[in-house]
Design an enzyme around this catalytic site. Structure first.
Site, PDB file in Angstrom:
ATOM      1  N   VAL A 129      55.724  33.743   7.428  1.00  7.89           N
ATOM      2  CA  VAL A 129      54.600  33.995   6.488  1.00  7.89           C
ATOM      3  C   VAL A 129      54.071  35.394   6.913  1.00  7.89           C
ATOM      4  O   VAL A 129      53.941  36.265   5.883  1.00  7.89           O
ATOM      5  CB  VAL A 129      53.446  33.066   6.675  1.00  7.89           C
ATOM      6  CG1 VAL A 129      52.202  33.211   5.636  1.00  7.89           C
ATOM      7  CG2 VAL A 129      53.928  31.483   6.533  1.00  7.89           C
ATOM      8  N   GLU A 131      52.732  39.154   7.820  1.00  9.04           N
ATOM      9  CA  GLU A 131      53.420  40.578   7.738  1.00  9.04           C
ATOM     10  C   GLU A 131      52.535  41.376   8.560  1.00  9.04           C
ATOM     11  O   GLU A 131      51.412  41.202   8.924  1.00  9.04           O
ATOM     12  CB  GLU A 131      53.672  40.910   6.105  1.00  9.04           C
ATOM     13  CG  GLU A 131      54.320  39.746   5.549  1.00  9.04           C
ATOM     14  CD  GLU A 131      54.280  40.252   3.876  1.00  9.04           C
ATOM     15  OE1 GLU A 131      53.560  40.974   3.339  1.00  9.04           O
ATOM     16  OE2 GLU A 131      54.767  39.379   3.097  1.00  9.04           O
ATOM     17  N   SER A 184      47.017  34.143  -3.406  1.00  8.86           N
ATOM     18  CA  SER A 184      47.835  33.158  -2.799  1.00  8.86           C
ATOM     19  C   SER A 184      48.376  32.072  -3.990  1.00  8.86           C
ATOM     20  O   SER A 184      49.053  31.321  -3.783  1.00  8.86           O
ATOM     21  CB  SER A 184      46.931  32.427  -1.879  1.00  8.86           C
ATOM     22  OG  SER A 184      45.831  31.882  -2.331  1.00  8.86           O
ATOM     23  N   GLY A 356      42.955  30.756  43.808  1.00 10.02           N
ATOM     24  CA  GLY A 356      42.582  31.911  44.217  1.00 10.02           C
ATOM     25  C   GLY A 356      43.713  32.767  44.148  1.00 10.02           C
ATOM     26  O   GLY A 356      44.292  33.001  43.283  1.00 10.02           O
ATOM     27  N   GLU A 380      48.982  30.472  14.177  1.00 10.44           N
ATOM     28  CA  GLU A 380      48.452  29.357  13.287  1.00 10.44           C
ATOM     29  C   GLU A 380      47.220  29.488  12.922  1.00 10.44           C
ATOM     30  O   GLU A 380      46.365  28.443  12.851  1.00 10.44           O
ATOM     31  CB  GLU A 380      48.951  28.103  13.916  1.00 10.44           C
ATOM     32  CG  GLU A 380      50.241  27.879  13.948  1.00 10.44           C
ATOM     33  CD  GLU A 380      50.888  26.607  13.106  1.00 10.44           C
ATOM     34  OE1 GLU A 380      50.283  26.016  12.667  1.00 10.44           O
ATOM     35  OE2 GLU A 380      52.089  26.616  13.388  1.00 10.44           O
ATOM     36  N   GLY A 381      46.583  30.672  12.726  1.00  9.13           N
ATOM     37  CA  GLY A 381      45.131  30.797  12.629  1.00  9.13           C
ATOM     38  C   GLY A 381      44.350  31.032  13.764  1.00  9.13           C
ATOM     39  O   GLY A 381      44.540  30.446  14.522  1.00  9.13           O
TER      40      GLY A 381
HETATM   41  C1  LIG Z   1      53.684  34.707  19.507  1.00  9.75           C
HETATM   42  C2  LIG Z   1      53.467  34.670  17.955  1.00  9.75           C
HETATM   43  C3  LIG Z   1      54.206  33.784  17.092  1.00  9.75           C
HETATM   44  C4  LIG Z   1      53.884  33.543  15.838  1.00  9.75           C
HETATM   45  N1  LIG Z   1      54.790  32.824  15.017  1.00  9.75           N
HETATM   46  C5  LIG Z   1      54.613  33.030  13.775  1.00  9.75           C
HETATM   47  C6  LIG Z   1      55.387  32.305  12.791  1.00  9.75           C
HETATM   48  O1  LIG Z   1      56.312  31.429  13.300  1.00  9.75           O
HETATM   49  N2  LIG Z   1      55.294  32.499  11.685  1.00  9.75           N
HETATM   50  C7  LIG Z   1      54.198  33.437  10.649  1.00  9.75           C
HETATM   51  O2  LIG Z   1      54.249  33.234   9.675  1.00  9.75           O
HETATM   52  N3  LIG Z   1      53.330  33.758  11.696  1.00  9.75           N
HETATM   53  C8  LIG Z   1      53.448  33.650  13.237  1.00  9.75           C
HETATM   54  N4  LIG Z   1      52.856  34.398  13.774  1.00  9.75           N
HETATM   55  C9  LIG Z   1      51.873  35.136  13.355  1.00  9.75           C
HETATM   56  C10 LIG Z   1      50.166  34.716  13.748  1.00  9.75           C
HETATM   57  O3  LIG Z   1      50.104  33.489  12.974  1.00  9.75           O
HETATM   58  C11 LIG Z   1      49.228  35.917  13.210  1.00  9.75           C
HETATM   59  O4  LIG Z   1      49.308  36.770  14.330  1.00  9.75           O
HETATM   60  C12 LIG Z   1      47.649  35.485  13.207  1.00  9.75           C
HETATM   61  O5  LIG Z   1      47.737  34.776  12.222  1.00  9.75           O
HETATM   62  C13 LIG Z   1      46.685  36.623  13.052  1.00  9.75           C
HETATM   63  O6  LIG Z   1      47.036  37.645  12.416  1.00  9.75           O
HETATM   64  P1  LIG Z   1      47.285  39.263  12.728  1.00  9.75           P
HETATM   65  O7  LIG Z   1      48.007  39.079  13.985  1.00  9.75           O
HETATM   66  O8  LIG Z   1      47.582  40.161  11.707  1.00  9.75           O
HETATM   67  O9  LIG Z   1      45.765  39.319  13.085  1.00  9.75           O
HETATM   68  P2  LIG Z   1      44.685  39.936  11.901  1.00  9.75           P
HETATM   69  O10 LIG Z   1      44.534  38.925  10.971  1.00  9.75           O
HETATM   70  O11 LIG Z   1      44.661  41.355  11.670  1.00  9.75           O
HETATM   71  O12 LIG Z   1      43.262  39.705  12.797  1.00  9.75           O
HETATM   72  C14 LIG Z   1      42.671  40.577  13.862  1.00  9.75           C
HETATM   73  C15 LIG Z   1      41.410  39.969  14.440  1.00  9.75           C
HETATM   74  O13 LIG Z   1      40.433  39.926  13.428  1.00  9.75           O
HETATM   75  C16 LIG Z   1      40.015  38.733  13.193  1.00  9.75           C
HETATM   76  N5  LIG Z   1      39.889  38.514  11.669  1.00  9.75           N
HETATM   77  C17 LIG Z   1      40.562  38.612  10.795  1.00  9.75           C
HETATM   78  N6  LIG Z   1      39.831  38.295   9.388  1.00  9.75           N
HETATM   79  C18 LIG Z   1      38.632  37.961   9.848  1.00  9.75           C
HETATM   80  C19 LIG Z   1      37.530  37.136   9.144  1.00  9.75           C
HETATM   81  N7  LIG Z   1      37.701  37.015   7.978  1.00  9.75           N
HETATM   82  N8  LIG Z   1      36.393  36.845   9.905  1.00  9.75           N
HETATM   83  C20 LIG Z   1      36.467  36.944  11.252  1.00  9.75           C
HETATM   84  N9  LIG Z   1      37.457  37.572  11.886  1.00  9.75           N
HETATM   85  C21 LIG Z   1      38.590  37.812  11.259  1.00  9.75           C
HETATM   86  C22 LIG Z   1      41.179  37.763  13.833  1.00  9.75           C
HETATM   87  O14 LIG Z   1      40.614  36.444  14.052  1.00  9.75           O
HETATM   88  C23 LIG Z   1      41.562  38.516  14.942  1.00  9.75           C
HETATM   89  O15 LIG Z   1      40.501  38.174  16.003  1.00  9.75           O
HETATM   90  C24 LIG Z   1      52.989  34.413  15.304  1.00  9.75           C
HETATM   91  C25 LIG Z   1      52.252  35.517  15.907  1.00  9.75           C
HETATM   92  C26 LIG Z   1      52.624  35.528  17.600  1.00  9.75           C
HETATM   93  C27 LIG Z   1      51.792  36.440  18.290  1.00  9.75           C
END
Ligand SMILES: Cc1cc2nc3c(=O)[nH]c(=O)nc-3n(C[C@H](O)[C@H](O)[C@H](O)COP(=O)(O)OP(=O)(O)OC[C@H]3O[C@@H](n4cnc5c(N)ncnc54)[C@H](O)[C@@H]3O)c2cc1C
Length: 400
Positions: A129, A131, A184, A356, A380-381
């Protein structure tokens, strides 16, 4: 009306023991090695496949279990062994959940078993999902799916990032935008079958924790999949576009169902760190007495255990609700993942404090557990997104 009970039944106790034995004898001893190697632990996946743990049947049974507890019990025990290896074993389940949540029963039967393969040839699945410019904001996906009517094929283009098993999976479930004007609602999920040209792995990421789990970019370059690879079929897509069904929130549907299982993995890490530091605190002497005799240490352990048990109750409740078709009216799935994820970070940090200096070095597992725990407030959010879901659910207000 059945009597209320939190006791596990005989079958559940047996299953928990079987999983715990595997975690203790196979996973835990291999944890350090695969953390250092940062590679998919194929020999462990193979062993799990040999005993029927890494299989479609095991996961399908767990999904169909009416108590809802089999999946969280499995996730907790495996992650107690090691969270990175647990995710290497459970990662395919997310691909399967993407198919189960959005596909037809026929599609589930066709593709579900292929997410795991056979003991002779284990396979992997991925759910793609996220990007580079759309993580939390799933509505702004840029990956496009265009229908080529003449050939009855969908053409996928875009880049996915952070994908567990990305590029090494046999089955990729890809969420793409079919009509970007609809956000969406205009998204759908597609199966990319094994060996399809046009899908490749981009960068493989080096991570802070869960390093036995492979995380990479997935590049889709004119990747053509047959028409029947659209999950749910064209009718569902048309209904979603007309706003008659929320089929377009493909990713959200999958995550809702899988969050308690993710919370259970966090719980497994927290329990591992708590048990280890409890034993350590009884053994370690300072100032002529065991460090646990100091309230400052004993109270930490009391808080750790309390939060672990509270997490388990939230995880089990959400899983039971999900298995019995009860609506998450207060974001109960999110609550379980939020609380268990933050508890894992808190408990593992306290465990380092209790050990420690020994907590800070790689000769002991506690620093790894802390590194592993952090992902549970992100994927996962994120925790912020879980709080958004809960606060919107309880208030009816569109909190931003
Ligand atoms: C090890 C790993 C495995 C993963 N596996 C998968 C997978 O199998 N499939 C997949 O699709 N994805 C996967 N992910 C992606 C993961 O779900 C996303 O990294 C995650 O959803 C956060 O998205 P982002 O990194 O773009 O952060 P962003 O969306 O850019 O967020 C950055 C910060 O801003 C905050 N933020 C953003 N919007 C808001 C809002 N409206 N209100 C308050 N705070 C906000 C966030 O909480 C975060 O602290 C994986 C990520 C990692 C690191």
């Amino acid at each position: 009306m059945s009597e209320f009970s939190l006791d596990l039944d005989e079958d559940q106790i047996q299953l928990q023991k079987w999983l715990h034995d595997f975690a203790e004898n196979v996973i835990r001893p291999a944890a350090h090695e695969w953390d250092e190697r940062e590679e998919t632990p194929w020999p462990i996946i193979q062993e799990a496949a040999n005993i029927g743990l890494y299989s479609f049947d095991f996961v399908a049974n767990a999904f169909m279990d009416k108590s809802g507890l089999l999946m969280p019990i499995a996730a907790e025990e495996l992650a107690w062994g090691d969270a990175g290896i647990a995710l290497a074993i459970l990662g395919s389940t997310l691909g399967l959940a993407g198919i189960a949540g959005n596909g037809t029963p026929e599609q589930l039967m066709e593709w579900g078993p292929q997410c795991f393969g056979t003991p002779e040839k284990p396979q992997l699945a991925a759910f793609a999902v996220s990007e580079p410019d759309a993580g939390s904001d799933v509505s702004s996906l840029r990956t496009k799916a265009v229908y080529d009517e003449a050939k009855d094929e969908w053409v996928l283009n875009g880049t996915k990032t952070w994908i567990t098993n990305g590029g090494i999976a046999d089955i990729h479930v890809v969420v793409a935008s079919v009509d970007s004007d609809l956000g969406s609602r205009g998204q759908a999920s597609f199966i990319v079958p094994p060996g399809t040209p046009g899908i490749s792995q981009g960068q493989k990421f080096q991570k802070m924790g869960i390093r036995a789990s492979h995380t990479a970019e997935v590049v889709l370059d004119d990747c053509r999949v047959p028409g029947h690879c659209l999950l749910g079929g064209k009718d569902k897509l048309d209904l979603a576009k007309e706003g008659k069904r929320s089929g377009g929130q493909a990713a959200m549907k999958t995550f809702e169902g899988s969050r308690p299982t993710v919370g259970a993995q966090a719980l497994g890490i927290a329990r591992a760190a708590y048990e280890y530091s409890l034993e350590y605190a009884k053994e370690r002497k300072a100032f002529g007495r065991a460090i646990i005799e100091n309230q400052a240490i004993a109270f930490k352990l009391a808080d750790m255990k309390t939060r672990i048990d509270a997490s388990r109750l939230l995880v089990w409740r959400a899983s039971w609700m999900g298995a019995n078709g009860k609506e998450f009216t207060s974001g109960e799935g999110s609550m379980s993942k939020l609380y268990a994820g933050e508890t894992a970070v808190y408990v593992t940090e306290e465990a380092i404090q209790i050990l420690g200096g020994y907590g800070y070095v790689r000769d002991y597992p506690v620093e790894r557990w802390h590194r592993d725990s952090k992902i549970f407030t992100i994927f996962e959010g994120t925790s912020e997104i879980q709080r958004l879901i809960i606060s919107r659910a309880i208030s009816g207000v569109h909190i931003k």
